[in-house]
Design an enzyme around this catalytic site. Structure first.
Site, mmCIF file in Angstrom:
data_model
loop_
_atom_site.group_PDB
_atom_site.id
_atom_site.type_symbol
_atom_site.label_atom_id
_atom_site.label_comp_id
_atom_site.label_asym_id
_atom_site.label_seq_id
_atom_site.Cartn_x
_atom_site.Cartn_y
_atom_site.Cartn_z
ATOM 1 C CB SER A 6 -0.947 -0.042 1.204
ATOM 2 O OG SER A 6 -1.893 1.010 1.132
ATOM 3 C CG HIS A 33 -4.206 -0.936 -0.881
ATOM 4 N ND1 HIS A 33 -3.834 -1.080 0.434
ATOM 5 C CD2 HIS A 33 -4.788 -2.106 -1.219
ATOM 6 C CE1 HIS A 33 -4.188 -2.276 0.871
ATOM 7 N NE2 HIS A 33 -4.771 -2.915 -0.119
ATOM 8 C CG ASP A 126 -5.485 -5.830 2.251
ATOM 9 O OD1 ASP A 126 -6.177 -6.836 2.504
ATOM 10 O OD2 ASP A 126 -5.258 -5.426 1.100
#
Length: 186
Positions: A6, A33, A126
């Site tokens: 991310s 992401h 995540d």
């Protein structure tokens, strides 16, 4: 091999991919992401950092060894047992889409003990549930050392599961992956 990142992840993924070399014999799946409101250039950016072909994943295509398949913005990337790729706009998981957890769970189901999951820099958690799935199917889990990650949230959450086999500085991950790929082919 599945990679999740991310915040700070484009750089992290670039470093990892650049170290894999041009002859990797397994497909690579990447969840990064990204802001879905903008056209993404991640495939172009990462293709400048690796000799492997890099592309946005397409629904219904077959995973190709030595190719980096990137989840498009705002789409979950899943891998079927037959190596078929699926893109989904189903609900957000931990407030994100694409979800590392869903990718890792599908890779665990598709590849079992040959699965490799790698969690790089990022905020949030995540990937933590997904690494458990990979480990429970006999796969191998790698996390970037949270102390050296630009953002420690995701790798720290993965390490916190107890399912991580290797906690490594970013620059050392590619060499371990290459060794694992060769070992898992035997």
């Amino acid at each position: 091999m599945a990679i999740a990142s991310s915040a700070g992840g484009v750089h992290g993924a670039g470093v990892l991919l650049s170290g894999l070399g041009p002859h990797l014999r397994v497909p690579v799946f990447l969840v990064q992401h990204l802001d879905p409101r903008h056209r993404t250039v991640i495939a172009e950016v990462l293709s400048r950092r690796t000799e492997l072909p890099v592309k946005l994943a397409e629904h219904g295509e077959r995973a190709r060894p030595g190719t980096v398949h990137i989840a498009p913005p705002d789409r979950h990337l899943l891998v079927g047992p037959d190596g078929m790729l699926w893109l989904s706009d189903s609900a957000l998981v931990h407030f994100v889409r694409p979800s590392a957890d869903l990718l890792f769970e599908s890779v665990a189901g598709a590849y079992g003990p040959r699965a490799i999951a790698c969690v790089l820099t990022g905020t949030g958690c995540d990937g933590a549930m997904g690494v458990d799935a990979v480990k429970s199917r006999g796969g191998t889990v790698i996390a970037q050392d949270p102390e050296t990650a630009e953002f420690s949230g995701m790798p720290q959450a993965a390490v916190g599961t107890g399912a991580v086999d290797f906690v490594l500085p970013l620059e050392e991950i590619a060499a371990v992956v290459r060794g694992l790929v060769e070992d898992k082919r035997q």
